[in-house]
Scaffold this motif. Structure first.
Motif, short mmCIF file in Angstrom:
data_model
loop_
_atom_site.label_atom_id
_atom_site.label_comp_id
_atom_site.label_asym_id
_atom_site.label_seq_id
_atom_site.Cartn_x
_atom_site.Cartn_y
_atom_site.Cartn_z
N GLN A 91 0.84 -1.19 0.00
CA GLN A 91 0.00 0.00 0.00
C GLN A 91 0.89 1.25 0.00
N VAL A 92 0.31 2.36 -0.39
CA VAL A 92 1.03 3.63 -0.36
C VAL A 92 1.28 3.99 1.11
N ASP A 93 2.54 4.33 1.42
CA ASP A 93 2.92 4.71 2.77
C ASP A 93 3.05 6.23 2.82
N PRO A 94 2.14 6.92 3.53
CA PRO A 94 2.21 8.38 3.59
C PRO A 94 3.52 8.87 4.20
N ASP A 95 4.14 8.05 5.05
CA ASP A 95 5.41 8.45 5.67
C ASP A 95 6.58 8.41 4.69
N ALA A 96 6.35 7.85 3.50
CA ALA A 96 7.42 7.78 2.50
C ALA A 96 7.47 9.05 1.65
N ARG A 97 6.63 10.02 1.97
CA ARG A 97 6.65 11.32 1.29
C ARG A 97 7.33 12.32 2.20
N GLN A 98 8.16 13.17 1.61
CA GLN A 98 8.89 14.14 2.42
C GLN A 98 9.04 15.45 1.67
N ALA A 99 8.74 16.54 2.37
CA ALA A 99 8.93 17.88 1.80
C ALA A 99 10.37 18.30 2.09
N VAL A 100 11.04 18.78 1.06
CA VAL A 100 12.43 19.23 1.18
C VAL A 100 12.46 20.70 0.76
N PRO A 101 13.12 21.57 1.54
CA PRO A 101 13.24 22.96 1.11
C PRO A 101 13.91 23.02 -0.27
N ARG A 102 13.31 23.81 -1.15
CA ARG A 102 13.80 23.88 -2.53
C ARG A 102 15.26 24.31 -2.60
N ASP A 103 15.69 25.17 -1.67
CA ASP A 103 17.08 25.65 -1.71
C ASP A 103 18.09 24.58 -1.29
N GLN A 104 17.62 23.42 -0.82
CA GLN A 104 18.53 22.32 -0.48
C GLN A 104 18.79 21.40 -1.66
N ILE A 105 18.13 21.66 -2.78
CA ILE A 105 18.32 20.84 -3.98
C ILE A 105 19.15 21.65 -4.96
N PRO A 106 20.26 21.08 -5.43
CA PRO A 106 21.12 21.81 -6.37
C PRO A 106 20.35 22.33 -7.58
N ALA A 107 20.71 23.52 -8.03
CA ALA A 107 19.99 24.21 -9.11
C ALA A 107 20.01 23.43 -10.43
N ASP A 108 21.02 22.57 -10.64
CA ASP A 108 21.13 21.84 -11.91
C ASP A 108 20.25 20.59 -11.97
N ILE A 109 19.54 20.27 -10.89
CA ILE A 109 18.67 19.09 -10.87
C ILE A 109 17.28 19.50 -11.33
N PRO A 110 16.75 18.82 -12.38
CA PRO A 110 15.42 19.17 -12.88
C PRO A 110 14.35 18.81 -11.85
N LEU A 111 13.37 19.68 -11.71
CA LEU A 111 12.33 19.47 -10.71
C LEU A 111 10.94 19.36 -11.33
N GLU A 112 10.84 18.72 -12.49
CA GLU A 112 9.53 18.49 -13.09
C GLU A 112 8.85 17.34 -12.36
N ILE A 113 7.53 17.42 -12.26
CA ILE A 113 6.75 16.35 -11.62
C ILE A 113 7.00 15.05 -12.39
N GLY A 114 7.27 13.99 -11.63
CA GLY A 114 7.54 12.68 -12.23
C GLY A 114 9.03 12.39 -12.36
N THR A 115 9.88 13.40 -12.22
CA THR A 115 11.33 13.17 -12.31
C THR A 115 11.77 12.24 -11.19
N MET A 116 12.56 11.23 -11.54
CA MET A 116 13.09 10.30 -10.55
C MET A 116 14.47 10.79 -10.11
N LEU A 117 14.67 10.81 -8.79
CA LEU A 117 15.94 11.24 -8.20
C LEU A 117 16.41 10.18 -7.22
N GLN A 118 17.67 10.29 -6.82
CA GLN A 118 18.20 9.41 -5.78
C GLN A 118 18.54 10.27 -4.57
N MET A 119 18.16 9.78 -3.40
CA MET A 119 18.49 10.45 -2.15
C MET A 119 19.25 9.47 -1.27
#
Length: 142
Positions: free
Chosen positions: A71-99
């Motif tokens: 099932q979808v785990d609501p705790d697996a969603r996390q808000a990150v301040p936008r300024d903590q993500i490097p400017a060169d990383i695309p932020l379109e909805i659906g983009t897959m990233l690694q953390m």
């Protein structure tokens, strides 16, 4: 006729669809999927659906979300301040990233919301919460 059992290495052609009929994965045009039954290499419902099949047999299996990606785990969603993500990383909805998790483990996440100040990341599997249907054809038991 030999039936596939736990510990057997099997090769299988498959097409996976969602309840709306859309295909999310298929071995069509590729080599069959090879895995060892009962080893945890595939989702539990797929494993149990192949168990007992004979070479050449075709069947359709329906796998509820709990036997697929959970099932979808609501705790697996996390808000990150936008300024903590490097400017060169695309932020379109659906983009897959690694953390990197606090444990050091690398986790795949999807961008699901973007605002002026935050980016919402989701570590749920894209098929979490979905019931799956597979058309199967057992090609080989090794």
């Amino acid at each position: 006729m030999t039936q596939a059992k736990s510990g057997d290495t099997v090769r299988i052609h498959y097409t996976g669809t969602l309840n709306d009929g859309s295909t999310f994965d298929s071995s069509a045009g590729r080599d069959p999927l090879e895995f060892t039954l009962g080893s945890g290499q595939v989702i539990p419902g797929f494993d149990s659906g192949v168990t007992g099949m004979s070479v050449g047999e075709k069947k359709t299996i329906n796998i509820p979300a709990d036997d697929a990606y959970g099932q979808v785990d609501p705790d697996a969603r996390q808000a990150v301040p936008r300024d903590q993500i490097p400017a060169d990383i695309p932020l379109e909805i659906g983009t897959m990233l690694q953390m990197q998790a606090p444990t050091g483990q690398i986790v795949q996440v999807a961008v699901v919301e973007v605002s002026e100040t935050e980016v919402m990341l989701d570590a749920n599997h894209p098929l979490a919460g979905k019931d799956l249907t597979f058309e199967l054809e057992l090609v080989e038991i090794a």
